[in-house]
Design a protein around this motif. Structure first.
Motif, PDB file in Angstrom:
ATOM      1  N   GLU A 195       3.449   3.548 -17.779  1.00  0.00           N
ATOM      2  CA  GLU A 195       2.176   4.096 -18.247  1.00  0.00           C
ATOM      3  C   GLU A 195       1.116   3.006 -18.281  1.00  0.00           C
ATOM      4  O   GLU A 195       1.372   1.893 -18.762  1.00  0.00           O
ATOM      5  CB  GLU A 195       2.400   4.656 -19.656  1.00  0.00           C
ATOM      6  N   ASP A 196      -0.057   3.331 -17.748  1.00  0.00           N
ATOM      7  CA  ASP A 196      -1.162   2.357 -17.826  1.00  0.00           C
ATOM      8  C   ASP A 196      -2.386   3.025 -18.408  1.00  0.00           C
ATOM      9  O   ASP A 196      -2.456   4.250 -18.492  1.00  0.00           O
ATOM     10  CB  ASP A 196      -1.459   1.792 -16.425  1.00  0.00           C
ATOM     11  N   SER A 197      -3.348   2.219 -18.819  1.00  0.00           N
ATOM     12  CA  SER A 197      -4.611   2.817 -19.283  1.00  0.00           C
ATOM     13  C   SER A 197      -5.713   2.349 -18.349  1.00  0.00           C
ATOM     14  O   SER A 197      -6.687   1.749 -18.767  1.00  0.00           O
ATOM     15  CB  SER A 197      -4.871   2.431 -20.740  1.00  0.00           C
ATOM     16  N   LYS A 250     -14.567   4.650  -6.380  1.00  0.00           N
ATOM     17  CA  LYS A 250     -15.582   3.578  -6.293  1.00  0.00           C
ATOM     18  C   LYS A 250     -15.183   2.483  -7.270  1.00  0.00           C
ATOM     19  O   LYS A 250     -15.049   2.712  -8.464  1.00  0.00           O
ATOM     20  CB  LYS A 250     -16.961   4.136  -6.655  1.00  0.00           C
ATOM     21  N   ARG A 251     -14.923   1.285  -6.763  1.00  0.00           N
ATOM     22  CA  ARG A 251     -14.524   0.169  -7.634  1.00  0.00           C
ATOM     23  C   ARG A 251     -15.411  -1.027  -7.349  1.00  0.00           C
ATOM     24  O   ARG A 251     -15.980  -1.144  -6.268  1.00  0.00           O
ATOM     25  CB  ARG A 251     -13.070  -0.250  -7.355  1.00  0.00           C
ATOM     26  N   ASN A 252     -15.471  -1.941  -8.348  1.00  0.00           N
ATOM     27  CA  ASN A 252     -16.252  -3.167  -8.136  1.00  0.00           C
ATOM     28  C   ASN A 252     -15.533  -4.073  -7.147  1.00  0.00           C
ATOM     29  O   ASN A 252     -16.147  -4.752  -6.329  1.00  0.00           O
ATOM     30  CB  ASN A 252     -16.421  -3.929  -9.454  1.00  0.00           C
ATOM     31  N   GLY A 273       3.865  -2.234  -9.992  1.00  0.00           N
ATOM     32  CA  GLY A 273       2.792  -2.896  -9.227  1.00  0.00           C
ATOM     33  C   GLY A 273       1.519  -2.061  -9.251  1.00  0.00           C
ATOM     34  O   GLY A 273       0.422  -2.590  -9.486  1.00  0.00           O
ATOM     35  N   ASN A 274       1.658  -0.753  -9.041  1.00  0.00           N
ATOM     36  CA  ASN A 274       0.480   0.134  -9.054  1.00  0.00           C
ATOM     37  C   ASN A 274      -0.178   0.133 -10.435  1.00  0.00           C
ATOM     38  O   ASN A 274      -1.399   0.071 -10.548  1.00  0.00           O
ATOM     39  CB  ASN A 274       0.887   1.566  -8.712  1.00  0.00           C
ATOM     40  N   ALA A 275       0.659   0.256 -11.494  1.00  0.00           N
ATOM     41  CA  ALA A 275       0.110   0.302 -12.859  1.00  0.00           C
ATOM     42  C   ALA A 275      -0.703  -0.963 -13.138  1.00  0.00           C
ATOM     43  O   ALA A 275      -1.779  -0.908 -13.755  1.00  0.00           O
ATOM     44  CB  ALA A 275       1.244   0.453 -13.860  1.00  0.00           C
ATOM     45  N   GLN A 333      -6.234  -3.933  -2.551  1.00  0.00           N
ATOM     46  CA  GLN A 333      -5.447  -3.842  -1.317  1.00  0.00           C
ATOM     47  C   GLN A 333      -4.244  -2.922  -1.505  1.00  0.00           C
ATOM     48  O   GLN A 333      -3.684  -2.825  -2.599  1.00  0.00           O
ATOM     49  CB  GLN A 333      -4.919  -5.238  -0.931  1.00  0.00           C
ATOM     50  N   GLY A 334      -3.865  -2.267  -0.455  1.00  0.00           N
ATOM     51  CA  GLY A 334      -2.682  -1.402  -0.525  1.00  0.00           C
ATOM     52  C   GLY A 334      -2.399  -0.787   0.826  1.00  0.00           C
ATOM     53  O   GLY A 334      -3.248  -0.822   1.724  1.00  0.00           O
ATOM     54  N   THR A 335      -1.215  -0.245   0.962  1.00  0.00           N
ATOM     55  CA  THR A 335      -0.838   0.339   2.249  1.00  0.00           C
ATOM     56  C   THR A 335      -0.854   1.871   2.193  1.00  0.00           C
ATOM     57  O   THR A 335      -0.831   2.530   3.223  1.00  0.00           O
ATOM     58  CB  THR A 335       0.596  -0.095   2.631  1.00  0.00           C
ATOM     59  N   GLY A 336      -0.844   2.408   0.990  1.00  0.00           N
ATOM     60  CA  GLY A 336      -0.765   3.872   0.858  1.00  0.00           C
ATOM     61  C   GLY A 336       0.663   4.368   1.086  1.00  0.00           C
ATOM     62  O   GLY A 336       0.896   5.566   1.240  1.00  0.00           O
ATOM     63  N   LEU A 337       1.614   3.446   1.090  1.00  0.00           N
ATOM     64  CA  LEU A 337       3.015   3.848   1.342  1.00  0.00           C
ATOM     65  C   LEU A 337       3.898   3.724   0.104  1.00  0.00           C
ATOM     66  O   LEU A 337       5.014   4.232   0.078  1.00  0.00           O
ATOM     67  CB  LEU A 337       3.616   2.993   2.466  1.00  0.00           C
ATOM     68  N   GLY A 338       3.371   3.023  -0.932  1.00  0.00           N
ATOM     69  CA  GLY A 338       4.177   2.732  -2.127  1.00  0.00           C
ATOM     70  C   GLY A 338       4.771   3.969  -2.777  1.00  0.00           C
ATOM     71  O   GLY A 338       5.982   4.050  -3.008  1.00  0.00           O
ATOM     72  N   LEU A 339       3.930   4.966  -3.047  1.00  0.00           N
ATOM     73  CA  LEU A 339       4.430   6.160  -3.741  1.00  0.00           C
ATOM     74  C   LEU A 339       5.276   7.042  -2.819  1.00  0.00           C
ATOM     75  O   LEU A 339       6.150   7.768  -3.292  1.00  0.00           O
ATOM     76  CB  LEU A 339       3.275   6.964  -4.344  1.00  0.00           C
ATOM     77  N   ALA A 340       5.023   6.940  -1.497  1.00  0.00           N
ATOM     78  CA  ALA A 340       5.892   7.676  -0.549  1.00  0.00           C
ATOM     79  C   ALA A 340       7.297   7.084  -0.641  1.00  0.00           C
ATOM     80  O   ALA A 340       8.298   7.825  -0.616  1.00  0.00           O
ATOM     81  CB  ALA A 340       5.353   7.550   0.863  1.00  0.00           C
ATOM     82  N   GLU A 347      -7.654   3.251 -14.261  1.00  0.00           N
ATOM     83  CA  GLU A 347      -8.707   4.137 -13.732  1.00  0.00           C
ATOM     84  C   GLU A 347      -8.276   5.604 -13.621  1.00  0.00           C
ATOM     85  O   GLU A 347      -9.113   6.489 -13.532  1.00  0.00           O
ATOM     86  CB  GLU A 347      -9.147   3.628 -12.357  1.00  0.00           C
ATOM     87  N   GLY A 348      -6.973   5.872 -13.609  1.00  0.00           N
ATOM     88  CA  GLY A 348      -6.494   7.259 -13.517  1.00  0.00           C
ATOM     89  C   GLY A 348      -6.669   7.853 -12.129  1.00  0.00           C
ATOM     90  O   GLY A 348      -7.236   7.211 -11.235  1.00  0.00           O
ATOM     91  N   ILE A 349      -6.156   9.061 -11.983  1.00  0.00           N
ATOM     92  CA  ILE A 349      -6.209   9.724 -10.669  1.00  0.00           C
ATOM     93  C   ILE A 349      -6.835  11.107 -10.853  1.00  0.00           C
ATOM     94  O   ILE A 349      -6.486  11.833 -11.785  1.00  0.00           O
ATOM     95  CB  ILE A 349      -4.779   9.894 -10.079  1.00  0.00           C
ATOM     96  N   ARG A 406      -4.602   7.285   0.199  1.00  0.00           N
ATOM     97  CA  ARG A 406      -5.162   6.432  -0.843  1.00  0.00           C
ATOM     98  C   ARG A 406      -6.360   7.177  -1.429  1.00  0.00           C
ATOM     99  O   ARG A 406      -7.250   7.603  -0.700  1.00  0.00           O
ATOM    100  CB  ARG A 406      -5.606   5.079  -0.271  1.00  0.00           C
ATOM    101  N   ALA A 407      -6.361   7.353  -2.749  1.00  0.00           N
ATOM    102  CA  ALA A 407      -7.464   8.090  -3.374  1.00  0.00           C
ATOM    103  C   ALA A 407      -8.754   7.278  -3.217  1.00  0.00           C
ATOM    104  O   ALA A 407      -8.738   6.057  -3.323  1.00  0.00           O
ATOM    105  CB  ALA A 407      -7.155   8.315  -4.847  1.00  0.00           C
ATOM    106  N   GLU A 408      -9.827   8.022  -2.934  1.00  0.00           N
ATOM    107  CA  GLU A 408     -11.102   7.306  -2.775  1.00  0.00           C
ATOM    108  C   GLU A 408     -11.743   7.119  -4.146  1.00  0.00           C
ATOM    109  O   GLU A 408     -12.146   8.082  -4.789  1.00  0.00           O
ATOM    110  CB  GLU A 408     -12.030   8.112  -1.865  1.00  0.00           C
TER     111      GLU A 408
END
Ligand code: ADP
Length: 425
Positions: free
Chosen positions: A352-354, A376-378, A324-326, A382-389, A356-358, A372-374
């Motif tokens: 693996e995705d291509s 700047k996107r167009n 989902g994140n990818a 949406q997200g909860t910031g809990l997925g990777l935890a 925005e990267g981190i 959630r990493a800050e």
């Protein structure tokens, strides 16, 4: 040096006296022999006296002597005195150290290479019920919890193992082993009952609140959907407001679901089975395709038909989160690669995705809850910031590790490394 000079002087004096006596009364050889025998006997007497003094520990004032023997007595006496002073200082230090470790609130036990108790402090005796006669006993015979025995055997002492006290099951202990010089190890046990109680209260609180929020959110969402159905489009403000309320309600629902899942991961017992991971991945990718409405975005490569021991629902949610994140954090027309393969040490899932990267500074933090990493996107993502935890927690429960390789603007690769000990087909 003065002693030597005096000794040589005495010897020369005796020799001269023997020579003089020889030349005046004759029989020089006898005189010389007499003097030599006297000299030798004198040395033997001194050696004997020295041996007796040293045999008694060389502690008392040394016997009266002259020449080199006075020097020898003096040097040995001085060495002994210094040694005594050093020993006194050392035993004072040991005494102080013993007193301070006795006063420690944490239990401390010194173990040797055979896991035998060399020493323990007062707290260890009361926490583990050790007696002075237990010194020399092997610790696994006294602390018999399987978690502890495995921890001791594994030899990986980076983290503590949590155990109930053998004396009082209401007391929770965090037991840690620290290795130090030549095979000796220090076992430290800290009472973490209060800490664990607070942690449990926090988990229970989050789980209860999340659970209680579920019903009102479902009701709200239901009414909002009805309102949307009834909306004839006459007021754009009303339509927008209802849509926004629905989006936010959905977001809250995701949040509540994720929090509940995390709470379950922290408290639930594992039910392990042999999982056909390739089949699970095929299903997840198919669902991802359907969700994305762009069937060409997910490229699944199954290089190994390896099944692993695990909990299927947990793995499903971890893999779904990664996929989902990818998809979320990469352009709609880019490809997301999912690869299941085997190396010498592990069975690996790469997502693996291509996108925005981190940023490098964010990588260690993205698995923290609500982080959630800050960026700047167009478009707002949406997200909860809990997925990777959740991913991290699931992998931990499967003895697996998460690896993240990412470059801003180029993309990311999330890898789950499962130990080969989990392979089950
Ligand atoms: P969420 O996606 O709900 O915000 P996660 O815990 O899944 O929460 O991810 C935490 C953060 O890690 C995200 O907000 C995002 O900044 C970053 N992240 C996760 N996966 C990716 C990815 N594939 N590409 C870029 N950034 C990512």
């Amino acid at each position: 040096m003065a002693g030597w000079r005096k000794e040589i002087g005495t010897a020369l004096l005796l020799l001269s006296a023997a020579l003089l006596a020889g030349t005046t009364v004759g029989h020089t050889t006898y005189w010389l022999l007499l003097v030599s025998v006297y000299f030798l006997l004198n040395q033997i007497v001194h050696i004997n006296r020295f041996e007796r003094w040293i045999a008694l520990g060389g502690k008392r004032q040394y016997p009266k002597a002259s020449g080199i023997w006075e020097d020898i007595y003096y040097h040995v006496y001085r060495i002994k005195k210094n040694e005594k002073r050093r020993n006194r200082k050392l035993s004072k230090m040991v005494d102080q150290f013993r007193k301070s470790t006795e006063a420690l609130p944490d239990a401390a036990i010194v173990l040797n290479t055979d896991d035998q108790i060399e020493w323990s402090n007062k707290a260890a005796n009361s926490v583990f019920g050790l007696k002075p006669s237990d010194r020399g006993q092997r610790i696994p015979n006294l602390i018999r919890f399987p978690e502890f025995i495995n921890y001791l055997k594994a030899g990986n002492y980076k983290e503590a193992v949590i155990l109930p006290s053998p004396m009082d099951s209401r007391v929770t202990l965090a037991v840690r082993i620290v290795s130090y010089s030549s095979g000796l190890r220090l076992l430290l046990a800290q009472d973490v009952t209060e800490l664990k109680k607070m942690e449990r209260m926090r988990k229970d609180f989050v789980a209860n609140v999340s659970h209680e929020l579920r019903t009102p959110l479902t009701v709200l969402k239901g009414y909002l959907e009805t309102l949307q159905d009834m909306d004839d489009g006459s007021s754009s403000l009303l339509s927008q407001s209802v849509q926004q309320m629905k989006d936010q309600t959905e977001r809250m629902q995701h949040l509540v679901d994720d929090l509940l899942l995390l709470a379950r991961l922290e408290t639930q017992k594992k039910t392990i089975q042999c999982i056909d991971v390739p089949a699970l991945l095929s299903q997840i990718c198919k669902e991802g395709d359907a969700l994305e409405n762009a069937s060409r975005r997910i490229e699944l490569t199954l290089e190994a038909d390896t099944h692993i021991l695990g909990e299927v629902q947990e793995l499903r949610s971890a893999f779904t989160n990664l996929l989902g994140n990818a998809l979320k954090y990469s352009p709609e027309d880019s490809v997301v690669k999912v690869r299941w393969h085997r190396t010498h040490e592990a069975v690996v899932l790469d997502v693996e995705d291509s996108g925005e990267g981190i940023a490098l500074a964010d990588i260690p933090r993205v698995t923290e809850r609500f982080y959630r990493a800050e960026v700047k996107r167009n478009k707002k993502i949406q997200g909860t910031g809990l997925g990777l935890a959740i991913v991290k927690h699931v992998l931990m429960r499967h003895d697996a590790k998460l690896g993240i390789v990412s470059k801003v603007g180029k993309g990311s690769r999330f890898s789950c490394y499962f130990p080969v000990s989990r392979i089950c087909n």
